[in-house]
Design a protein around this motif. Structure first.
Motif, PDB file in Angstrom:
ATOM      1  N   ASP A 131     -16.094 -15.892   1.496  1.00 57.81           N
ATOM      2  CA  ASP A 131     -14.792 -15.123   1.825  1.00 57.81           C
ATOM      3  C   ASP A 131     -13.857 -15.604   1.149  1.00 57.81           C
ATOM      4  O   ASP A 131     -12.458 -15.284   1.478  1.00 57.81           O
ATOM      5  CB  ASP A 131     -14.692 -14.845   3.390  1.00 57.81           C
ATOM      6  N   ASP A 132     -14.014 -16.353   0.118  1.00 56.38           N
ATOM      7  CA  ASP A 132     -13.057 -16.703  -0.837  1.00 56.38           C
ATOM      8  C   ASP A 132     -12.650 -15.893  -2.031  1.00 56.38           C
ATOM      9  O   ASP A 132     -13.463 -15.403  -2.869  1.00 56.38           O
ATOM     10  CB  ASP A 132     -13.272 -18.010  -1.561  1.00 56.38           C
ATOM     11  N   GLY A 133     -11.367 -14.977  -1.638  1.00 55.70           N
ATOM     12  CA  GLY A 133     -11.229 -13.824  -2.537  1.00 55.70           C
ATOM     13  C   GLY A 133      -9.904 -13.009  -1.804  1.00 55.70           C
ATOM     14  O   GLY A 133      -9.312 -13.563  -0.943  1.00 55.70           O
ATOM     15  N   ILE A 134      -9.800 -11.921  -2.344  1.00 54.21           N
ATOM     16  CA  ILE A 134      -8.801 -10.928  -1.830  1.00 54.21           C
ATOM     17  C   ILE A 134      -9.610  -9.685  -1.252  1.00 54.21           C
ATOM     18  O   ILE A 134     -10.635  -9.148  -1.946  1.00 54.21           O
ATOM     19  CB  ILE A 134      -7.744 -10.648  -2.692  1.00 54.21           C
ATOM     20  N   ILE A 135      -8.854  -8.921  -0.670  1.00 55.68           N
ATOM     21  CA  ILE A 135      -9.261  -7.638  -0.085  1.00 55.68           C
ATOM     22  C   ILE A 135      -8.190  -6.654  -0.649  1.00 55.68           C
ATOM     23  O   ILE A 135      -6.944  -6.947  -0.638  1.00 55.68           O
ATOM     24  CB  ILE A 135      -9.330  -7.508   1.371  1.00 55.68           C
ATOM     25  N   LEU A 136      -8.717  -5.432  -1.310  1.00 51.33           N
ATOM     26  CA  LEU A 136      -7.846  -4.335  -1.820  1.00 51.33           C
ATOM     27  C   LEU A 136      -8.049  -3.104  -1.149  1.00 51.33           C
ATOM     28  O   LEU A 136      -9.318  -2.831  -0.779  1.00 51.33           O
ATOM     29  CB  LEU A 136      -7.864  -4.265  -3.274  1.00 51.33           C
ATOM     30  N   SER A 137      -6.878  -2.397  -0.564  1.00 56.15           N
ATOM     31  CA  SER A 137      -7.007  -1.313   0.078  1.00 56.15           C
ATOM     32  C   SER A 137      -5.947  -0.447  -0.141  1.00 56.15           C
ATOM     33  O   SER A 137      -4.766  -0.827  -0.197  1.00 56.15           O
ATOM     34  CB  SER A 137      -7.360  -1.517   1.711  1.00 56.15           C
ATOM     35  N   ALA A 138      -6.192   0.879  -0.268  1.00 54.97           N
ATOM     36  CA  ALA A 138      -5.071   1.851  -0.564  1.00 54.97           C
ATOM     37  C   ALA A 138      -4.750   2.386   0.780  1.00 54.97           C
ATOM     38  O   ALA A 138      -5.434   3.085   1.323  1.00 54.97           O
ATOM     39  CB  ALA A 138      -5.661   3.009  -1.587  1.00 54.97           C
ATOM     40  N   ILE A 139      -3.344   2.358   0.782  1.00 58.49           N
ATOM     41  CA  ILE A 139      -2.772   2.533   2.227  1.00 58.49           C
ATOM     42  C   ILE A 139      -1.990   4.126   2.136  1.00 58.49           C
ATOM     43  O   ILE A 139      -0.946   3.895   1.428  1.00 58.49           O
ATOM     44  CB  ILE A 139      -2.063   1.581   2.902  1.00 58.49           C
ATOM     45  N   ILE A 140      -2.414   4.995   2.946  1.00 62.58           N
ATOM     46  CA  ILE A 140      -1.324   6.183   3.022  1.00 62.58           C
ATOM     47  C   ILE A 140      -0.527   6.150   4.399  1.00 62.58           C
ATOM     48  O   ILE A 140      -0.971   5.528   5.124  1.00 62.58           O
ATOM     49  CB  ILE A 140      -1.889   7.438   2.466  1.00 62.58           C
ATOM     50  N   SER A 141       0.643   6.761   4.320  1.00 60.46           N
ATOM     51  CA  SER A 141       1.483   6.830   5.708  1.00 60.46           C
ATOM     52  C   SER A 141       1.702   8.160   5.998  1.00 60.46           C
ATOM     53  O   SER A 141       1.916   9.129   5.157  1.00 60.46           O
ATOM     54  CB  SER A 141       2.533   6.124   5.393  1.00 60.46           C
ATOM     55  N   THR A 142       1.709   8.511   7.255  1.00 57.73           N
ATOM     56  CA  THR A 142       2.226   9.800   7.915  1.00 57.73           C
ATOM     57  C   THR A 142       3.668   9.712   8.207  1.00 57.73           C
ATOM     58  O   THR A 142       4.248  10.705   8.610  1.00 57.73           O
ATOM     59  CB  THR A 142       1.382   9.976   9.213  1.00 57.73           C
ATOM     60  N   ASP A 143       4.246   8.625   8.002  1.00 55.64           N
ATOM     61  CA  ASP A 143       5.638   8.476   7.934  1.00 55.64           C
ATOM     62  C   ASP A 143       6.348   8.833   6.592  1.00 55.64           C
ATOM     63  O   ASP A 143       6.165   8.359   5.781  1.00 55.64           O
ATOM     64  CB  ASP A 143       6.077   6.929   8.132  1.00 55.64           C
ATOM     65  N   PRO A 144       7.168   9.632   6.663  1.00 55.01           N
ATOM     66  CA  PRO A 144       7.793  10.297   5.404  1.00 55.01           C
ATOM     67  C   PRO A 144       8.448   9.197   4.668  1.00 55.01           C
ATOM     68  O   PRO A 144       9.091   9.527   3.393  1.00 55.01           O
ATOM     69  CB  PRO A 144       8.444  11.714   5.655  1.00 55.01           C
ATOM     70  N   GLN A 145       9.208   8.367   5.331  1.00 55.00           N
ATOM     71  CA  GLN A 145      10.034   7.548   4.962  1.00 55.00           C
ATOM     72  C   GLN A 145       9.362   6.254   4.310  1.00 55.00           C
ATOM     73  O   GLN A 145      10.062   5.382   3.834  1.00 55.00           O
ATOM     74  CB  GLN A 145      11.133   6.784   6.080  1.00 55.00           C
ATOM     75  N   LYS A 146       7.875   6.158   4.403  1.00 52.79           N
ATOM     76  CA  LYS A 146       7.193   4.934   3.995  1.00 52.79           C
ATOM     77  C   LYS A 146       6.372   5.262   2.913  1.00 52.79           C
ATOM     78  O   LYS A 146       5.345   6.363   2.980  1.00 52.79           O
ATOM     79  CB  LYS A 146       6.390   4.459   4.965  1.00 52.79           C
ATOM     80  N   LEU A 147       6.598   4.774   1.365  1.00 49.52           N
ATOM     81  CA  LEU A 147       5.658   5.023   0.674  1.00 49.52           C
ATOM     82  C   LEU A 147       4.305   4.722   0.445  1.00 49.52           C
ATOM     83  O   LEU A 147       3.876   3.662   1.447  1.00 49.52           O
ATOM     84  CB  LEU A 147       6.333   4.434  -0.769  1.00 49.52           C
ATOM     85  N   PRO A 148       3.391   5.393   0.193  1.00 54.03           N
ATOM     86  CA  PRO A 148       1.903   4.755   0.120  1.00 54.03           C
ATOM     87  C   PRO A 148       1.856   3.478  -1.027  1.00 54.03           C
ATOM     88  O   PRO A 148       2.586   3.221  -1.640  1.00 54.03           O
ATOM     89  CB  PRO A 148       1.036   5.921  -0.675  1.00 54.03           C
ATOM     90  N   PHE A 149       0.801   2.791  -0.612  1.00 50.10           N
ATOM     91  CA  PHE A 149       0.831   1.583  -1.345  1.00 50.10           C
ATOM     92  C   PHE A 149      -0.396   0.740  -1.232  1.00 50.10           C
ATOM     93  O   PHE A 149      -1.426   1.068  -0.644  1.00 50.10           O
ATOM     94  CB  PHE A 149       1.780   0.434  -0.587  1.00 50.10           C
ATOM     95  N   LEU A 150      -0.859  -0.129  -2.373  1.00 54.25           N
ATOM     96  CA  LEU A 150      -1.965  -0.973  -2.439  1.00 54.25           C
ATOM     97  C   LEU A 150      -1.714  -2.006  -1.760  1.00 54.25           C
ATOM     98  O   LEU A 150      -0.843  -2.895  -1.978  1.00 54.25           O
ATOM     99  CB  LEU A 150      -2.150  -1.160  -3.891  1.00 54.25           C
ATOM    100  N   LEU A 151      -2.478  -2.657  -0.831  1.00 59.56           N
ATOM    101  CA  LEU A 151      -2.580  -3.561   0.115  1.00 59.56           C
ATOM    102  C   LEU A 151      -3.551  -4.685  -0.395  1.00 59.56           C
ATOM    103  O   LEU A 151      -4.502  -4.428  -0.846  1.00 59.56           O
ATOM    104  CB  LEU A 151      -3.193  -3.238   1.430  1.00 59.56           C
ATOM    105  N   VAL A 152      -2.823  -5.943  -0.731  1.00 58.81           N
ATOM    106  CA  VAL A 152      -3.304  -7.181  -0.986  1.00 58.81           C
ATOM    107  C   VAL A 152      -3.758  -8.166   0.042  1.00 58.81           C
ATOM    108  O   VAL A 152      -2.524  -8.786   0.694  1.00 58.81           O
ATOM    109  CB  VAL A 152      -2.953  -7.814  -2.281  1.00 58.81           C
TER     110      VAL A 152
END
Length: 547
Positions: free
Chosen positions: A470-491
């Motif tokens: 488990d030595d590493g990172i996790i990447l996940s693309a995140i979308i939001s139903t909140d119009p005030q929050k931009l989608p983002f790449l999570l690290v």
């Protein structure tokens, strides 16, 4: 739900620089390439099922702590025909299309005949496959589309049937240490037989270096397995491999070939020809990679539907494999767009819960063992394999965890003993709300979640020179139903599951399905990324009204 599933998404044709908060590890350099449905209406026509939507590729280009995002619709023949006609004219699995309602009766009769054995879509919306030095968008038909991972440009169309006799193939191939591709497809009534064909595509070939899809020309049939039913082969989405074996589940979620042959003339979708037979068994086929022959022992388990294998490995004379299993096919039914509405939360409670299950198969069966005896002697699992009177083996799984989907692992441990599963936590709702790390040894978990956020499949990227799984990172693309929050790449830090960084993108990001990370990928900064502060160009497809 309309925000997530119903609306067509805009392309982001030119790379746009993301706003990074936190710190991305300096060693993380490359491209996260993802695929999924992005357009669900064309003109006045609408797809019936979310999995039918037109493929929208997107990428996160990561370099020196910065992230650039872009997206582009796959310019498949399907896409081009639909856009030109301003309506859906190419059939998908859940949506039957009729290109020209004004044809005369003779033309219609010919069209019906041509759909008896359908020429499936090249709308490759599920995954990305690496083949040699090339990358392909994939779906579950006989077509794949080569793409440029830097520009997301669509290149040549490839028909598997030119190289191996399959009408359908999975979007979840496996790769060995040399990069060779192993995949499985269905050959429908070929020479009077319906069979499952395991085929291998070499990573490199010495000759023909300047012509065509080079490795594909050297595709070879690795093994084939006769279908239990000539006219009703199993649906499947993935399979498992170990160092010496391949495991394939022939499940009672089956396609009726005769119904499919008449679907077009009857005005129904091919999906309507797919049914779960809860009175039948799930057959476990084990293939020895050394002999390229199926193991003769007959293994089976209870009826279930499996979309995703997690991993498989050998231990103590047994083959262990982990899958995400459902009690029935209700998940597929739920994703018809008619069900993705205000009643979705209530509808989703009617689906069976995805459960992480571990099966154990004895590789050497003692013929003198007593009927009813458990052939699994491992202390590491409670999974059982019970001998029956006719020498068949009934496999009873160990239930590990509920509420996981879209599983990924550290692929360096694929086919080997492993400890960690990274997945989307779904609980009683099939839409992911958290990213989870499940520890198979301690049966404990870590998770990341945030209000109004919907994560995609988490992907593990190992730290260079890593020793721990488990030595590493996790990447996940995140979308939001909140119009005030931009989608983002999570690290995330894969060990602790703490957030290291996020890269917020001012673009119309979609909920995707699968993809891969291309480590160390480089691109021309002058041509592929805008200057600092420059805004990327997005395109809204006017042919499809937002719903």
């Amino acid at each position: 739900m309309d925000i997530i599933f119903g609306r067509n998404k805009k392309e982001q044709l030119e790379p746009v620089r993301a706003r990074v908060t936190g710190k991305i590890p300096s060693w993380l350099q490359g491209i996260l390439l993802r695929n999924g449905p992005g357009m669900h209406t064309v003109g006045e026509t609408k797809y019936n099922h979310w999995f039918d939507g037109l493929a929208l590729l997107h990428s996160f280009m990561i370099r020196d702590g910065e992230v650039y995002y872009r997206s582009k619709y796959l310019r498949s023949d399907t896409y081009n025909a639909n856009i030109e006609a301003n309506r859906i004219v190419v059939s998908e699995f859940g949506t039957m299309a009729y290109p020209d309602p004004c044809k005369n009766i003779f033309s219609k009769a010919f069209s019906y005949l041509s759909h008896t054995i359908p020429d499936f879509t090249d709308n490759c919306l599920i995954n990305i496959m690496k083949c040699g030095e090339d990358f392909y968008a994939t779906t579950e038909t006989n077509y794949i589309r080569k793409i440029n991972p830097l520009t997301l440009e669509t290149l040549e169309k490839v028909d598997y049937r030119k190289y191996v006799a399959v009408n359908l193939a999975t979007s979840h191939p496996h790769y060995d240490a040399a990069g060779n591709v192993l995949n499985i497809g269905t050959s429908i009534v070929d020479k009077g037989k319906t069979k499952y064909v395991i085929f291998k595509i070499p990573a490199t070939v010495p000759e023909d270096r300047k012509k065509g899809p080079r490795p594909l020309k050297h595709t070879e049939v690795f093994c084939s397995i006769a279908s239990c039913s000539l006219l009703s082969p199993s649906y499947y989405h993935s399979f498992g491999v170990t160092e010496n074996y391949i495991v394939f589940l022939e499940q009672p979620f089956r396609m009726d070939i005769l119904k499919m042959a008449t679907a077009y003339i009857r005005g129904v979708s091919w999906a309507s020809c797919l049914a779960f037979h809860r009175e039948d068994k799930t057959y476990i086929h084990v293939i020895d990679q050394r002999t390229r022959e199926p193991v003769l022992t007959k293994f089976y388990t209870d009826p279930m539907v499996v979309f995703h294998h997690v991993n498989a490995y050998e231990e103590g004379g047994c083959l262990l494999f982990d899958v995400i299993a459902y009690e029935d096919s209700s998940l597929y039914e739920l994703f018809y767009l008619a069900h993705l509405n205000k009643d979705f939360e209530e509808n989703s409670r009617l689906t069976s819960v995805p459960t992480l299950k571990r099966f154990a198969v004895p590789l050497h069966v003692d013929k003198n063992a007593d009927v009813g005896s458990n052939l699994i002697k491992l202390v590491s699992t409670t999974a059982r394999a019970l001998k029956e009177k006719d020498d068949r083996i009934y496999c009873q799984p160990e239930l590990l965890c509920e509420g996981l989907e879209l599983p990924r692992i550290n692929y360096a441990h694929n086919g080997k003993p492993y400890r960690y599963v990274y997945a989307a936590e779904v609980q009683w709702n099939p839409i992911p709300t958290k990213v989870i790390k499940y520890d198979l040894l301690t049966k404990s978990s870590l998770s990341w979640g945030e209000a109004h956020c919907w994560p995609a499949e988490p992907l593990f990227v190992p730290t260079p020179g890593a020793q721990d799984e488990d030595d590493g990172i996790i990447l996940s693309a995140i979308i939001s139903t909140d119009p005030q929050k931009l989608p983002f790449l999570l690290v995330l830090d894969a060990k602790t599951f703490t957030e290291l960084a996020r890269a917020s993108v001012d673009a119309d990001m979609h909920l995707d399905l699968h993809g891969l990370f291309i480590p160390g990928a480089s691109w021309d900064a002058g041509k592929q990324t805008p200057a600092r502060g420059e805004q990327g160009r997005s395109v809204d497809h006017g042919v499809a009204p937002r719903t």
